[in-house]
Design an enzyme around this catalytic site. Structure first.
Site, PDB file in Angstrom:
ATOM      1  N   ARG A  10       6.469   2.832  -0.429  1.00 50.43           N
ATOM      2  CA  ARG A  10       5.491   2.987   0.659  1.00 50.43           C
ATOM      3  C   ARG A  10       6.227   3.176   1.988  1.00 50.43           C
ATOM      4  O   ARG A  10       7.376   2.800   2.156  1.00 50.43           O
ATOM      5  CB  ARG A  10       4.572   1.775   0.767  1.00 50.43           C
ATOM      6  CG  ARG A  10       5.234   0.470   1.218  1.00 50.43           C
ATOM      7  CD  ARG A  10       5.030   0.182   2.692  1.00 50.43           C
ATOM      8  NE  ARG A  10       5.785  -0.971   3.168  1.00 50.43           N
ATOM      9  CZ  ARG A  10       7.010  -0.912   3.665  1.00 50.43           C
ATOM     10  NH1 ARG A  10       7.650   0.228   3.754  1.00 50.43           N
ATOM     11  NH2 ARG A  10       7.638  -1.997   4.087  1.00 50.43           N
ATOM     12  N   HIS A  17       5.030  -6.504  10.837  1.00 50.59           N
ATOM     13  CA  HIS A  17       5.133  -7.942  11.109  1.00 50.59           C
ATOM     14  C   HIS A  17       3.780  -8.524  11.505  1.00 50.59           C
ATOM     15  O   HIS A  17       3.689  -9.368  12.395  1.00 50.59           O
ATOM     16  CB  HIS A  17       6.214  -8.227  12.167  1.00 50.59           C
ATOM     17  CG  HIS A  17       7.592  -8.011  11.622  1.00 50.59           C
ATOM     18  ND1 HIS A  17       8.196  -8.905  10.775  1.00 50.59           N
ATOM     19  CD2 HIS A  17       8.450  -6.967  11.746  1.00 50.59           C
ATOM     20  CE1 HIS A  17       9.398  -8.445  10.430  1.00 50.59           C
ATOM     21  NE2 HIS A  17       9.569  -7.259  10.991  1.00 50.59           N
ATOM     22  N   ASP A  19       1.367  -8.647   8.595  1.00 48.54           N
ATOM     23  CA  ASP A  19       0.701  -9.005   7.328  1.00 48.54           C
ATOM     24  C   ASP A  19       0.733 -10.498   7.039  1.00 48.54           C
ATOM     25  O   ASP A  19      -0.254 -11.073   6.590  1.00 48.54           O
ATOM     26  CB  ASP A  19       1.237  -8.180   6.136  1.00 48.54           C
ATOM     27  CG  ASP A  19       2.718  -8.315   5.849  1.00 48.54           C
ATOM     28  OD1 ASP A  19       3.444  -8.911   6.678  1.00 48.54           O
ATOM     29  OD2 ASP A  19       3.160  -7.832   4.781  1.00 48.54           O
ATOM     30  N   GLY A 103      17.070  -0.195  -0.108  1.00 47.29           N
ATOM     31  CA  GLY A 103      17.590  -0.713   1.162  1.00 47.29           C
ATOM     32  C   GLY A 103      17.207   0.122   2.366  1.00 47.29           C
ATOM     33  O   GLY A 103      17.800  -0.004   3.436  1.00 47.29           O
ATOM     34  N   SER A 108      11.404  -0.412  -2.229  1.00 47.01           N
ATOM     35  CA  SER A 108      11.848  -0.175  -3.604  1.00 47.01           C
ATOM     36  C   SER A 108      11.654  -1.441  -4.440  1.00 47.01           C
ATOM     37  O   SER A 108      11.317  -1.357  -5.629  1.00 47.01           O
ATOM     38  CB  SER A 108      13.308   0.260  -3.635  1.00 47.01           C
ATOM     39  OG  SER A 108      14.126  -0.695  -2.993  1.00 47.01           O
ATOM     40  N   ASP A 149       3.488  -4.622   1.032  1.00 52.20           N
ATOM     41  CA  ASP A 149       4.206  -3.665   0.188  1.00 52.20           C
ATOM     42  C   ASP A 149       3.622  -3.647  -1.225  1.00 52.20           C
ATOM     43  O   ASP A 149       3.365  -2.584  -1.803  1.00 52.20           O
ATOM     44  CB  ASP A 149       5.696  -4.022   0.123  1.00 52.20           C
ATOM     45  CG  ASP A 149       6.300  -4.173   1.507  1.00 52.20           C
ATOM     46  OD1 ASP A 149       5.686  -3.691   2.479  1.00 52.20           O
ATOM     47  OD2 ASP A 149       7.376  -4.791   1.616  1.00 52.20           O
TER      48      ASP A 149
HETATM   49  C1  GLA Z   1       8.679  -6.212   4.825  1.00 50.28           C
HETATM   50  C2  GLA Z   1       7.780  -7.211   4.108  1.00 50.28           C
HETATM   51  C3  GLA Z   1       6.316  -6.936   4.434  1.00 50.28           C
HETATM   52  C4  GLA Z   1       6.081  -6.842   5.934  1.00 50.28           C
HETATM   53  C5  GLA Z   1       7.099  -5.914   6.585  1.00 50.28           C
HETATM   54  C6  GLA Z   1       7.001  -5.902   8.086  1.00 50.28           C
HETATM   55  O1  GLA Z   1       8.474  -4.923   4.324  1.00 50.28           O
HETATM   56  O2  GLA Z   1       7.989  -7.148   2.721  1.00 50.28           O
HETATM   57  O3  GLA Z   1       5.515  -7.930   3.857  1.00 50.28           O
HETATM   58  O4  GLA Z   1       6.093  -8.106   6.526  1.00 50.28           O
HETATM   59  O5  GLA Z   1       8.437  -6.247   6.223  1.00 50.28           O
HETATM   60  O6  GLA Z   1       5.782  -5.353   8.473  1.00 50.28           O
END
Ligand code: GLA
Length: 339
Positions: A10, A17, A19, A103, A108, A149
């Site tokens: 995705r 920051h 969720d 990364g 992933s 994610d």
């Molecule tokens: C990572 C975390 C998500 C989210 C993002 C920031 O991808 O896995 O849950 O907090 O950082 O938006």
């Protein structure tokens, strides 16, 4: 029985920051995925991967004794995490092929978790799949990630970005117009969230909530009243970012790409100055990209501390940089294969 499980990576267009405070996010699943051909039956899980030299091997009976976080090779921790959460009745042997870069901030690991869960026979609603895989990520990596994610991989809608309310876990698809391109540019700085201050940021949000209540319900004025400089900034980012997600969704619905692009830039500035998760290299990339013809906006995407910049541009825009052109993809799937 042989199955093919597949889960997409995705990219988050806006809403980072937020969720883990029950806020709003706006990601889309991408046309890059983790696929597992899996032959179910044996009482262990053995997986080979086209991107990793060493196999994952985990007997079902040992899952109570292993700490997923310590499993080797390191990528097998995510497999162990899913097994630890799901306690599957059968294992299997299989082969993983992945087109999601590792990364880079394109999730992933979430794609791997969701594909493993489906390969192992998970049956249930997308939200339950996402919850299980979020927990798997926690035990596998020790990083207290939110649900964005995994829920994106589980509940994606082809051709659409998703406005996800991480409090009610409702997913609202918003079509992405065909005359728009989403480009992902790698900063060249790979990052591991385990070694990043992700957990510290999350804890700071929780500390801010002790002072002003749930950030989802708080106002900018509430945040401004916090004396502690770091906590005030963190709260201000989350509160304004939630609003930007809704404004961005409206702008896309109205075809107002200029407004959408401007919101992405505001989001980046907030992540840089208030949430403090950007890097100089990423800031330079965002500035450079935003000055190019055809580019509506760009911002750091995902957790930050390195990783990728996401760009919203007119279809066919050439940034002159190495970039992945991604299209919004559908959800994770599992299908039976002939044996
Ligand atoms: C990572 C975390 C998500 C989210 C993002 C920031 O991808 O896995 O849950 O907090 O950082 O938006």
């Amino acid at each position: 029985m042989k199955v093919l499980a597949s889960a997409p990576g995705r990219v988050n267009l806006i809403g980072d920051h937020t969720d883990y405070t029950g806020g709003l996010v706006f990601p889309m699943a991408i046309d890059r995925s983790v696929r597992i051909e899996f032959d179910r039956g044996v009482p262990w899980v053995e997986l080979l991967s086209d991107v990793e030299p060493d196999a994952a091997f985990l007997p079902l009976e040992a899952i109570d004794e292993v700490e997923p976080r310590l499993v080797r090779p390191a990528w097998a921790r995510y497999v162990a995490g899913v097994m630890w959460v799901l306690r599957p009745e059968h294992g299997g042997t299989g082969f993983i092929t992945s087109t999601v870069p590792v990364g880079a901030g394109l999730s992933s690991s979430a794609a791997l978790e969701v594909a493993v869960a489906l390969a192992l026979g998970f049956e249930g609603e997308p939200v339950e799949l996402a919850r299980a895989c979020q927990q798997a990520e926690h035990v596998a990596s020790g990083v207290p990630c939110g649900i964005m994610d995994q829920l994106t991989a589980a509940a994606a809608v082809d051709g659409c970005a998703l406005r996800i309310d991480c409090r009610s876990l409702t997913v609202e698809p918003v079509p992405l117009a065909a005359d728009l391109d989403v480009l992902v540019v790698h900063s060249g700085q790979t990052r591991s969230l385990t070694a990043s201050p992700y957990g510290v940021r999350r804890a700071q949000c929780e500390d801010a909530e002790v002072l002003i209540g749930p950030l989802r319900d708080a106002t900018v004025a509430d945040a401004e009243g916090i004396e502690h400089d770091d906590l005030r900034r963190r709260a201000r980012h989350v509160i304004t970012e939630n609003q930007r997600v809704d404004d961005f969704a409206s702008a896309l619905r109205q075809g107002d790409t200029t407004a959408a692009g401007a919101l992405m830039v505001e989001s980046h500035t907030s992540l840089r100055d208030d949430f403090q998760v950007s890097t100089r290299r990423i800031d330079e990339l965002v500035d450079h990209l935003c000055g190019l013809p055809g580019v509506y906006g760009a911002r750091l995407t995902g957790a930050g501390f390195g990783g990728c910049v996401v760009v919203l541009a007119a279809a066919g825009t050439d940034t002159g940089l190495d970039a992945w052109r991604v299209r919004p993809a559908g959800p994770a799937t599992v299908e039976n294969l002939p044996t």
